[in-house]
Design a protein around this motif. Sequence first.
Motif, short mmCIF file in Angstrom:
data_model
loop_
_atom_site.label_atom_id
_atom_site.label_comp_id
_atom_site.label_asym_id
_atom_site.label_seq_id
_atom_site.Cartn_x
_atom_site.Cartn_y
_atom_site.Cartn_z
N MET A 114 -60.06 -1.50 -86.60
CA MET A 114 -59.03 -2.44 -86.13
C MET A 114 -57.97 -2.60 -87.20
SD MET A 114 -57.81 -4.42 -83.88
CE MET A 114 -56.37 -5.43 -84.05
N SER A 115 -58.44 -2.93 -88.39
CA SER A 115 -57.47 -3.17 -89.44
C SER A 115 -56.78 -1.87 -89.84
CB SER A 115 -58.16 -3.79 -90.64
OG SER A 115 -59.13 -2.90 -91.15
N GLU A 116 -57.52 -0.77 -89.68
CA GLU A 116 -56.89 0.51 -90.02
C GLU A 116 -55.74 0.83 -89.09
OE1 GLU A 116 -60.10 3.29 -90.03
OE2 GLU A 116 -61.21 2.02 -91.43
N ILE A 117 -55.98 0.57 -87.79
CA ILE A 117 -54.94 0.85 -86.82
C ILE A 117 -53.72 -0.02 -87.10
CG2 ILE A 117 -54.30 0.73 -84.38
CD1 ILE A 117 -57.30 1.18 -83.77
N SER A 118 -54.00 -1.30 -87.24
CA SER A 118 -52.87 -2.20 -87.41
C SER A 118 -52.15 -1.89 -88.71
CB SER A 118 -53.34 -3.65 -87.37
OG SER A 118 -54.39 -3.81 -88.29
N HIS A 119 -52.93 -1.52 -89.72
CA HIS A 119 -52.27 -1.19 -90.97
C HIS A 119 -51.34 0.02 -90.76
CE1 HIS A 119 -51.37 -0.16 -95.03
NE2 HIS A 119 -51.91 1.03 -94.87
N ASP A 120 -51.86 0.97 -90.04
CA ASP A 120 -51.08 2.18 -89.79
C ASP A 120 -49.76 1.87 -89.10
OD1 ASP A 120 -52.37 4.37 -90.84
OD2 ASP A 120 -52.02 5.49 -88.98
N THR A 121 -49.89 1.16 -87.96
CA THR A 121 -48.66 0.84 -87.23
C THR A 121 -47.79 -0.07 -88.06
OG1 THR A 121 -49.85 -0.94 -86.17
CG2 THR A 121 -49.64 1.11 -84.93
N GLY A 122 -48.45 -1.00 -88.77
CA GLY A 122 -47.69 -1.97 -89.56
C GLY A 122 -46.84 -1.28 -90.60
N HIS A 137 -45.76 1.66 -90.79
CA HIS A 137 -44.71 2.55 -90.32
C HIS A 137 -43.65 1.83 -89.50
CE1 HIS A 137 -46.49 6.18 -91.85
NE2 HIS A 137 -47.66 5.78 -91.38
N HIS A 197 -42.55 -1.33 -89.61
CA HIS A 197 -41.53 -1.89 -90.50
C HIS A 197 -42.06 -1.85 -91.91
CE1 HIS A 197 -42.89 -5.59 -88.09
NE2 HIS A 197 -43.89 -5.08 -88.73
N ASP A 200 -42.03 -2.65 -95.50
CA ASP A 200 -41.42 -3.68 -96.33
C ASP A 200 -40.70 -3.09 -97.53
OD1 ASP A 200 -42.18 -5.78 -94.76
OD2 ASP A 200 -44.18 -5.88 -95.70
N THR A 201 -41.12 -1.91 -97.93
CA THR A 201 -40.52 -1.33 -99.13
C THR A 201 -39.06 -0.95 -98.89
OG1 THR A 201 -41.48 0.76 -98.45
CG2 THR A 201 -42.64 -0.48 -100.16
N GLU A 228 -37.92 -9.69 -90.10
CA GLU A 228 -38.70 -9.58 -88.87
C GLU A 228 -37.78 -9.49 -87.67
OE1 GLU A 228 -41.64 -8.95 -89.14
OE2 GLU A 228 -42.52 -9.95 -90.88
N ALA A 253 -58.64 7.95 -89.89
CA ALA A 253 -57.85 6.96 -89.18
C ALA A 253 -57.16 7.61 -87.99
CB ALA A 253 -56.80 6.37 -90.12
N PRO A 254 -57.12 6.87 -86.83
CA PRO A 254 -56.50 7.48 -85.65
C PRO A 254 -55.01 7.71 -85.88
CG PRO A 254 -57.51 5.34 -85.14
CD PRO A 254 -57.58 5.52 -86.60
N LYS A 276 -51.00 7.79 -85.14
CA LYS A 276 -50.09 6.76 -84.63
C LYS A 276 -49.82 7.01 -83.15
CE LYS A 276 -45.29 5.43 -85.23
NZ LYS A 276 -44.01 6.02 -85.65
N HIS A 314 -45.34 2.72 -78.80
CA HIS A 314 -45.95 1.46 -79.22
C HIS A 314 -45.54 0.38 -78.23
CE1 HIS A 314 -47.78 -1.26 -82.07
NE2 HIS A 314 -46.79 -2.10 -81.76
N PRO A 344 -48.36 -5.91 -86.05
CA PRO A 344 -49.80 -5.86 -85.81
C PRO A 344 -50.27 -7.13 -85.11
CG PRO A 344 -49.28 -5.49 -88.13
CD PRO A 344 -48.02 -5.85 -87.47
N ASN A 345 -51.30 -6.99 -84.30
CA ASN A 345 -51.83 -8.14 -83.58
C ASN A 345 -52.27 -9.24 -84.53
OD1 ASN A 345 -51.41 -6.94 -81.15
ND2 ASN A 345 -53.51 -6.11 -80.99
N ALA A 357 -56.48 0.29 -98.87
CA ALA A 357 -55.41 0.12 -97.88
C ALA A 357 -55.88 -0.68 -96.67
CB ALA A 357 -54.89 1.47 -97.45
N SER A 358 -57.19 -0.60 -96.35
CA SER A 358 -57.67 -1.31 -95.16
C SER A 358 -57.53 -2.82 -95.31
CB SER A 358 -59.13 -0.94 -94.88
OG SER A 358 -59.93 -1.39 -95.95
N ALA A 381 -54.77 -4.26 -96.53
CA ALA A 381 -53.36 -4.61 -96.64
C ALA A 381 -52.98 -5.73 -95.67
CB ALA A 381 -52.51 -3.38 -96.39
N ASP A 382 -53.45 -5.60 -94.41
CA ASP A 382 -53.12 -6.64 -93.43
C ASP A 382 -53.74 -7.98 -93.79
OD1 ASP A 382 -51.50 -5.14 -91.96
OD2 ASP A 382 -52.93 -4.69 -90.36
#
Lengths: 143, 402
Positions: free
Chosen positions: A1-9, A11, A13, A15-16, A76, B4-5, B7, B11, B17-18, B368-369, B371-372
């Motif tokens: 879950m966190s991996e997916i969101s991190h991925d989309t996150g 890319h 937007h 922040d850098t 945002e 990791a899956p 992208k 989207h 992210p949720n 990295a996991s 980060a969120d």
Amino acid sequence: MSEISHDTGSHAHDDTHHYVNYFLIFIALCICTGISVLFDVFKGGIPKSALVFGVMAVAVAKALFVMTYFMHLKFEGAWKFIILAPTAILAVGLMIALAPDMAMHYYTNDAPQVKWVGGEHAEEVAETEHSEHSEHQHEHGGH
Amino acid sequence: MSHAPAKPAVHMGLPLPNSKLGMWLFLGTEIMFFTAFIGTYIVLYFGSPGWPTDNNITHLKIWAGGTNTFVLLASSYFVVVAHEAMAAKNYKKAWNFLALTMTLAFLFLGIKGIEYKGKFDHHILPGQIPETSLQAIRQVEGKLEGYVNETTDRLVPGDDPVHIKLLNVSTEAGETKDPDKKRQLDDLGLITAEFNRFRAEVSANTLELEEAQQRIENLHHLAVVKLKDGREITGAYFPEEPPKDAHAGHGEAEGEAKHAHRRETGDVSLHRPEVAKETRLILESNSNTAEDGSVQVSHQWVVLSPGDVEEVHHVGEGVEHIHIQSVIPYGNLFASMYFLMTGFHAIHVLVGMTLFVFPLLRGSRLDASWADWVENSGLYWHFVDLVWIFLFPLLYIVPGNI
């Protein structure tokens, strides 16, 4: 879950892309805090309303700094308005809804504390209390 | 992680992210949560003429509030640096700055703890503050009653209810073989007698705050003084002390007038008279039973020289911790609002610290996991900072100026 969101996150937007000198923001916030303390130190020399306005203005400025940069709201999408506008309206609305009770009540406040504060001497107030149900009450009514 | 899956091509929904959306929605409710408190505080403040604003009375320490503002700002900055470091994949730096944030959170709570301790020490607590002189007198009456009942229950054996035991205190003192216990029971009897006199006057509404204060001070100094000539006097004993008369600053004429007034109204002056240093003063009380059976108590200050005194037994030490609290109109509302707002804020600080514990526990395995997690707990932490940014001026600076 966190991996997916991190991925989309990372890319969707990145922040850098938005370089913010956070240290500069931090310094600005410290200066703001210093200003509010200075307001308190020199409160004898400025009108009270100016003091309150100044202190609250500084607080709002600090809040805006934190929200805009530390919380990244500047970068945002428009969704931030969807989330924040209703809550802000409800929060301010609550205060306005409560205002009649503090500013527009028809009755005079008749709490014992008011008598205490209104009396010039503690003793007189004590007397008022002791004779609350006696004929002396009218004598002390003027205090 | 390598598996990791990929992208998704398209989207759906909001471009965030949720977890972050969830945090922002939650923060939206938090804004309303704290504005409700702040709104209530503002309403109560304006609805209470005479809200306590003097920092000497409320024991609000502006240095503590100001320092805590700075501490939270700095921790907010450290969190944002940690978040930035996570994005730059510099996990060591991120961990370090999270640790700094955690340290500052502890510092914040420590300073808050010092402030809270000051409140507890001065009894600035909801429901504990007298708001009129009568309440102050009644409160000290209740405390004395508690002391008398508790001590009686402890010293007199048996399962009788305490009001029965109270009747047996003198009998018990006569019967006991233990000299230590006998003295304790005798002391209890003396304090109970003073307390009963105090309570009778409170019930009759004849006691004013200043007088009650003098009486409590006299009670603290209650002693049995044995004189060299064999006499024994029981009363408030003030050895080697310059008089701290309440009217010392008023000049002699006024003090005299006050004294005369009291005598005129049949009220006994319990105020210590002016005497030279190095003298011992004792307030002797004599009970006389009049013909109609009523008991009349007369008081009289006896001046002794140090050479007269053979032995002093202090009785009032047991009640020395019982004082008349200062009257603070609206003090209870103030204390309620103070603890409600700062208390809920402190709970939020604790929750934020809990959030930071998890990535910190990862140690060098932070990757990295997380980060969120770091970003969202950072958002929460910034909100905690935001709340304090408003609480600081509203609690510490604005009151008394509007």
